[in-house]
Design a protein around this motif. Structure first.
Motif, short mmCIF file in Angstrom:
data_model
loop_
_atom_site.label_atom_id
_atom_site.label_comp_id
_atom_site.label_asym_id
_atom_site.label_seq_id
_atom_site.Cartn_x
_atom_site.Cartn_y
_atom_site.Cartn_z
N LEU A 1 28.27 -23.40 19.89
CA LEU A 1 27.21 -24.17 19.24
C LEU A 1 27.22 -23.95 17.73
O LEU A 1 27.01 -24.88 16.96
CB LEU A 1 25.84 -23.78 19.82
CG LEU A 1 25.56 -24.22 21.25
CD1 LEU A 1 24.27 -23.59 21.77
CD2 LEU A 1 25.48 -25.74 21.34
N LYS A 2 27.46 -22.72 17.32
CA LYS A 2 27.53 -22.40 15.88
C LYS A 2 28.68 -23.14 15.22
O LYS A 2 28.56 -23.63 14.10
CB LYS A 2 27.66 -20.89 15.68
CG LYS A 2 27.76 -20.44 14.25
CD LYS A 2 26.46 -20.64 13.51
CE LYS A 2 26.54 -20.02 12.12
NZ LYS A 2 25.37 -20.34 11.32
N ARG A 3 29.78 -23.22 15.92
CA ARG A 3 30.95 -23.93 15.39
C ARG A 3 30.64 -25.43 15.24
O ARG A 3 31.05 -26.07 14.28
CB ARG A 3 32.15 -23.73 16.31
CG ARG A 3 33.46 -24.10 15.67
CD ARG A 3 34.65 -23.71 16.51
NE ARG A 3 34.66 -22.26 16.72
CZ ARG A 3 35.14 -21.68 17.82
NH1 ARG A 3 35.67 -22.41 18.78
NH2 ARG A 3 35.13 -20.37 17.95
N ALA A 4 29.89 -25.98 16.21
CA ALA A 4 29.54 -27.40 16.16
C ALA A 4 28.45 -27.68 15.13
O ALA A 4 28.40 -28.77 14.56
CB ALA A 4 29.09 -27.88 17.53
N GLN A 5 27.56 -26.70 14.92
CA GLN A 5 26.45 -26.87 13.98
C GLN A 5 26.40 -25.65 13.04
O GLN A 5 25.54 -24.79 13.19
CB GLN A 5 25.13 -26.97 14.74
CG GLN A 5 25.06 -28.09 15.73
CD GLN A 5 23.80 -27.99 16.59
OE1 GLN A 5 22.79 -27.45 16.16
NE2 GLN A 5 23.86 -28.51 17.79
N ASP B 1 25.33 -25.11 10.13
CA ASP B 1 24.12 -24.91 9.34
C ASP B 1 22.86 -24.85 10.20
O ASP B 1 21.75 -24.81 9.67
CB ASP B 1 23.97 -26.00 8.28
CG ASP B 1 25.12 -25.98 7.29
OD1 ASP B 1 25.61 -24.88 6.99
OD2 ASP B 1 25.52 -27.07 6.82
N GLY B 2 23.03 -24.85 11.53
CA GLY B 2 21.87 -24.83 12.42
C GLY B 2 21.15 -23.49 12.41
O GLY B 2 21.71 -22.47 12.03
N ASP B 3 19.89 -23.51 12.80
CA ASP B 3 19.09 -22.30 12.89
C ASP B 3 19.70 -21.38 13.95
O ASP B 3 19.83 -21.75 15.11
CB ASP B 3 17.65 -22.66 13.26
CG ASP B 3 16.75 -21.46 13.31
OD1 ASP B 3 16.86 -20.67 14.27
OD2 ASP B 3 15.93 -21.29 12.39
N GLU B 4 20.07 -20.18 13.54
CA GLU B 4 20.83 -19.28 14.42
C GLU B 4 20.03 -18.84 15.65
O GLU B 4 20.57 -18.76 16.74
CB GLU B 4 21.33 -18.08 13.62
CG GLU B 4 22.36 -18.48 12.59
CD GLU B 4 22.87 -17.33 11.76
OE1 GLU B 4 22.31 -16.22 11.83
OE2 GLU B 4 23.87 -17.55 11.05
N LEU C 1 20.01 -21.65 18.08
CA LEU C 1 21.31 -21.80 18.74
C LEU C 1 21.46 -20.80 19.88
O LEU C 1 21.95 -21.14 20.96
CB LEU C 1 22.44 -21.63 17.72
CG LEU C 1 22.57 -22.71 16.64
CD1 LEU C 1 23.67 -22.35 15.66
CD2 LEU C 1 22.84 -24.07 17.26
#
Length: 98
Positions: free
Chosen positions: A60-64, A66-69, A72
């Motif tokens: 998920l981190k790789r796909a997003q 800048d997403g909220d960790e 995620l």
């Protein structure tokens, strides 16, 4: 073993900037789940489950990037565990992670 430390280091290797709060929440969630959910043979709240969530969170981190960790990791917890829980336990699990 210190699951929180292992999770923290693993999440860091996936690019999480501050994985300590997320890793502690994940381990706490599994601890509460093992205590409160029904006993089923296919439930696993040990290192194998932690590693599965870490890998899902890494994807998920790789796909997003800048997403909220924390979000995620919570989403990874849901995505990995939702399919294996019984209906009644799923309600309890959602209460645990909320």
């Amino acid at each position: 073993p210190d699951y929180a430390l292992i999770a923290e280091i693993s999440l860091f290797s996936f690019g999480f900037g501050d994985p300590r709060p997320s890793s502690k929440k994940m381990v706490g969630t599994f601890k509460l789940s093992s205590e409160q959910l029904s006993s089923q043979d296919h439930y696993d709240f040990g290192m194998r489950a932690v590693k599965s969530v870490i890998n899902a969170a890494g994807l998920l981190k790789r796909a997003q990037p800048d997403g909220d960790e924390e979000l995620l990791v919570m989403r990874a917890l849901l995505d990995v565990n939702r399919p294996k829980f019984l209906k009644d336990d799923l309600i309890l699990f959602q209460g645990i992670i909320s």
